[in-house]
Design a protein around this motif. Structure first.
Motif, PDB file in Angstrom:
ATOM      1  N   THR A 111     -17.915  33.763  15.631  1.00 23.41           N
ATOM      2  CA  THR A 111     -16.691  34.483  15.551  1.00 23.41           C
ATOM      3  C   THR A 111     -17.060  35.754  15.074  1.00 23.41           C
ATOM      4  O   THR A 111     -18.302  36.486  15.214  1.00 23.41           O
ATOM      5  CB  THR A 111     -15.805  33.999  14.187  1.00 23.41           C
ATOM      6  OG1 THR A 111     -16.681  34.286  12.903  1.00 23.41           O
ATOM      7  CG2 THR A 111     -15.701  32.425  14.289  1.00 23.41           C
ATOM      8  N   LYS A 141     -11.971  30.357  10.243  1.00 26.72           N
ATOM      9  CA  LYS A 141     -11.396  31.792  10.086  1.00 26.72           C
ATOM     10  C   LYS A 141     -12.305  32.894  10.169  1.00 26.72           C
ATOM     11  O   LYS A 141     -13.726  32.487  10.044  1.00 26.72           O
ATOM     12  CB  LYS A 141     -11.135  31.871   8.662  1.00 26.72           C
ATOM     13  CG  LYS A 141      -9.803  31.078   8.488  1.00 26.72           C
ATOM     14  CD  LYS A 141      -9.257  31.246   6.939  1.00 26.72           C
ATOM     15  CE  LYS A 141      -7.893  30.790   6.696  1.00 26.72           C
ATOM     16  NZ  LYS A 141      -7.392  31.171   5.386  1.00 26.72           N
ATOM     17  N   TYR A 180     -13.893  22.730  22.719  1.00 21.93           N
ATOM     18  CA  TYR A 180     -13.616  24.032  22.252  1.00 21.93           C
ATOM     19  C   TYR A 180     -12.761  24.637  23.137  1.00 21.93           C
ATOM     20  O   TYR A 180     -12.916  24.556  24.429  1.00 21.93           O
ATOM     21  CB  TYR A 180     -14.806  24.911  21.937  1.00 21.93           C
ATOM     22  CG  TYR A 180     -14.575  26.226  21.464  1.00 21.93           C
ATOM     23  CD1 TYR A 180     -14.048  26.401  20.174  1.00 21.93           C
ATOM     24  CD2 TYR A 180     -14.527  27.526  22.280  1.00 21.93           C
ATOM     25  CE1 TYR A 180     -13.858  27.643  19.416  1.00 21.93           C
ATOM     26  CE2 TYR A 180     -14.379  28.616  21.854  1.00 21.93           C
ATOM     27  CZ  TYR A 180     -13.810  28.774  20.400  1.00 21.93           C
ATOM     28  OH  TYR A 180     -13.815  29.871  20.049  1.00 21.93           O
ATOM     29  N   ILE A 189      -6.929  19.671  15.046  1.00 19.08           N
ATOM     30  CA  ILE A 189      -7.268  21.176  15.469  1.00 19.08           C
ATOM     31  C   ILE A 189      -8.128  21.738  14.297  1.00 19.08           C
ATOM     32  O   ILE A 189      -7.761  21.576  13.118  1.00 19.08           O
ATOM     33  CB  ILE A 189      -5.922  21.904  15.583  1.00 19.08           C
ATOM     34  CG1 ILE A 189      -5.101  21.357  16.486  1.00 19.08           C
ATOM     35  CG2 ILE A 189      -6.349  23.398  15.689  1.00 19.08           C
ATOM     36  CD1 ILE A 189      -3.917  21.839  16.836  1.00 19.08           C
ATOM     37  N   LEU A 190      -9.170  22.208  14.665  1.00 16.44           N
ATOM     38  CA  LEU A 190     -10.101  22.868  13.755  1.00 16.44           C
ATOM     39  C   LEU A 190     -10.256  24.284  14.019  1.00 16.44           C
ATOM     40  O   LEU A 190     -10.605  24.615  15.284  1.00 16.44           O
ATOM     41  CB  LEU A 190     -11.636  22.095  13.633  1.00 16.44           C
ATOM     42  CG  LEU A 190     -12.558  22.873  12.886  1.00 16.44           C
ATOM     43  CD1 LEU A 190     -12.442  22.820  11.467  1.00 16.44           C
ATOM     44  CD2 LEU A 190     -13.803  22.352  13.105  1.00 16.44           C
ATOM     45  N   LYS A 191      -9.925  25.045  13.148  1.00 16.65           N
ATOM     46  CA  LYS A 191      -9.769  26.414  13.540  1.00 16.65           C
ATOM     47  C   LYS A 191     -10.827  27.226  12.215  1.00 16.65           C
ATOM     48  O   LYS A 191     -10.594  27.113  11.069  1.00 16.65           O
ATOM     49  CB  LYS A 191      -8.846  27.271  13.252  1.00 16.65           C
ATOM     50  CG  LYS A 191      -8.646  28.610  13.748  1.00 16.65           C
ATOM     51  CD  LYS A 191      -7.170  29.476  13.852  1.00 16.65           C
ATOM     52  CE  LYS A 191      -7.282  30.808  14.148  1.00 16.65           C
ATOM     53  NZ  LYS A 191      -7.378  31.406  15.283  1.00 16.65           N
ATOM     54  N   THR A 193     -21.316  25.151  18.331  1.00 16.52           N
ATOM     55  CA  THR A 193     -20.273  25.925  17.961  1.00 16.52           C
ATOM     56  C   THR A 193     -20.235  27.373  18.425  1.00 16.52           C
ATOM     57  O   THR A 193     -21.207  27.858  18.958  1.00 16.52           O
ATOM     58  CB  THR A 193     -20.818  26.233  16.147  1.00 16.52           C
ATOM     59  OG1 THR A 193     -22.027  26.826  16.151  1.00 16.52           O
ATOM     60  CG2 THR A 193     -20.633  24.828  15.661  1.00 16.52           C
ATOM     61  N   GLU A 198      -7.541  29.916  22.954  1.00 14.01           N
ATOM     62  CA  GLU A 198      -6.940  29.639  21.491  1.00 14.01           C
ATOM     63  C   GLU A 198      -8.010  29.815  20.243  1.00 14.01           C
ATOM     64  O   GLU A 198      -7.759  29.909  19.247  1.00 14.01           O
ATOM     65  CB  GLU A 198      -6.357  28.359  21.295  1.00 14.01           C
ATOM     66  CG  GLU A 198      -5.204  28.134  22.362  1.00 14.01           C
ATOM     67  CD  GLU A 198      -5.470  27.879  23.708  1.00 14.01           C
ATOM     68  OE1 GLU A 198      -6.907  27.686  23.869  1.00 14.01           O
ATOM     69  OE2 GLU A 198      -4.563  27.883  24.567  1.00 14.01           O
ATOM     70  N   LYS A 199      -9.364  29.666  20.483  1.00 18.17           N
ATOM     71  CA  LYS A 199     -10.305  29.787  19.693  1.00 18.17           C
ATOM     72  C   LYS A 199     -10.194  28.696  18.641  1.00 18.17           C
ATOM     73  O   LYS A 199     -10.193  28.899  17.343  1.00 18.17           O
ATOM     74  CB  LYS A 199     -10.359  31.152  18.957  1.00 18.17           C
ATOM     75  CG  LYS A 199     -10.563  32.274  19.828  1.00 18.17           C
ATOM     76  CD  LYS A 199     -11.040  33.652  19.454  1.00 18.17           C
ATOM     77  CE  LYS A 199     -11.194  34.804  20.095  1.00 18.17           C
ATOM     78  NZ  LYS A 199     -11.923  34.393  21.508  1.00 18.17           N
ATOM     79  N   ILE A 200     -10.071  27.356  19.168  1.00 22.64           N
ATOM     80  CA  ILE A 200      -9.919  26.427  18.327  1.00 22.64           C
ATOM     81  C   ILE A 200     -10.661  25.175  18.852  1.00 22.64           C
ATOM     82  O   ILE A 200     -11.186  25.113  20.078  1.00 22.64           O
ATOM     83  CB  ILE A 200      -8.313  25.806  18.104  1.00 22.64           C
ATOM     84  CG1 ILE A 200      -7.769  25.554  19.345  1.00 22.64           C
ATOM     85  CG2 ILE A 200      -7.684  26.846  17.506  1.00 22.64           C
ATOM     86  CD1 ILE A 200      -6.424  24.950  19.210  1.00 22.64           C
ATOM     87  N   TYR A 201     -11.118  24.156  18.106  1.00 28.01           N
ATOM     88  CA  TYR A 201     -11.675  22.868  18.431  1.00 28.01           C
ATOM     89  C   TYR A 201     -10.459  21.919  18.392  1.00 28.01           C
ATOM     90  O   TYR A 201      -9.869  21.874  17.332  1.00 28.01           O
ATOM     91  CB  TYR A 201     -12.821  22.560  17.271  1.00 28.01           C
ATOM     92  CG  TYR A 201     -14.020  23.586  17.494  1.00 28.01           C
ATOM     93  CD1 TYR A 201     -14.982  23.531  18.355  1.00 28.01           C
ATOM     94  CD2 TYR A 201     -14.036  24.702  16.591  1.00 28.01           C
ATOM     95  CE1 TYR A 201     -16.047  24.409  18.373  1.00 28.01           C
ATOM     96  CE2 TYR A 201     -14.943  25.490  16.680  1.00 28.01           C
ATOM     97  CZ  TYR A 201     -15.960  25.274  17.454  1.00 28.01           C
ATOM     98  OH  TYR A 201     -17.123  26.286  17.359  1.00 28.01           O
ATOM     99  N   LEU A 202     -10.468  21.219  19.469  1.00 24.00           N
ATOM    100  CA  LEU A 202      -9.385  20.030  19.614  1.00 24.00           C
ATOM    101  C   LEU A 202     -10.290  18.767  19.478  1.00 24.00           C
ATOM    102  O   LEU A 202     -11.350  18.560  20.175  1.00 24.00           O
ATOM    103  CB  LEU A 202      -8.815  20.239  20.864  1.00 24.00           C
ATOM    104  CG  LEU A 202      -7.499  19.357  21.106  1.00 24.00           C
ATOM    105  CD1 LEU A 202      -6.610  19.804  19.837  1.00 24.00           C
ATOM    106  CD2 LEU A 202      -7.065  19.700  22.447  1.00 24.00           C
TER     107      LEU A 202
END
Length: 103
Positions: free
Chosen positions: A31, A102, A79, A98-100, A28, A83-87
């Motif tokens: 953030t 917060k 990751y 898509i996992l973002k 992970t 875009e700071k997302i997990y695809l």
């Protein structure tokens, strides 16, 4: 019936019963407001879930196991830094998830 150690292997830190058929593991990312040191995502085929594991700093024990049921076989996960997302590549529906997280 010998133990793993007696056969020359290291005993597992954890295991899943029933088996989840893990298809990969992704570290992970921290953030702005959340520290995810020692956290990993494990994605699964048979378990059809995304698991979150937190290891102790020495990686000899797991402090936390949690999961998100997706009812989808998760074939792959990456990751995307920009875009700071997990695809997630979802096999059952032939789609992308898509996992973002917060901040």
């Amino acid at each position: 019936k010998k133990t793993h150690k007696e056969l020359g292997f290291v005993e597992p830190i954890t295991y899943f019963t029933p088996a989840i058929a893990p298809s990969g593991i992704v570290k992970t990312r921290n953030t702005k407001n959340l520290n995810f040191d020692n956290y990993f995502f494990v994605h699964s085929l048979k378990g059809q879930s995304l698991y979150l594991l937190k290891f102790e700093p020495d990686y000899k024990k797991i402090e936390l196991i949690d999961h998100i049921d997706l009812n989808e076989r998760i074939r792959h996960m990456i990751y995307l830094e920009k875009e700071k997302i997990y695809l997630l590549a979802l096999e059952s529906s032939s789609s992308l998830g898509i996992l973002k997280i917060k901040d």
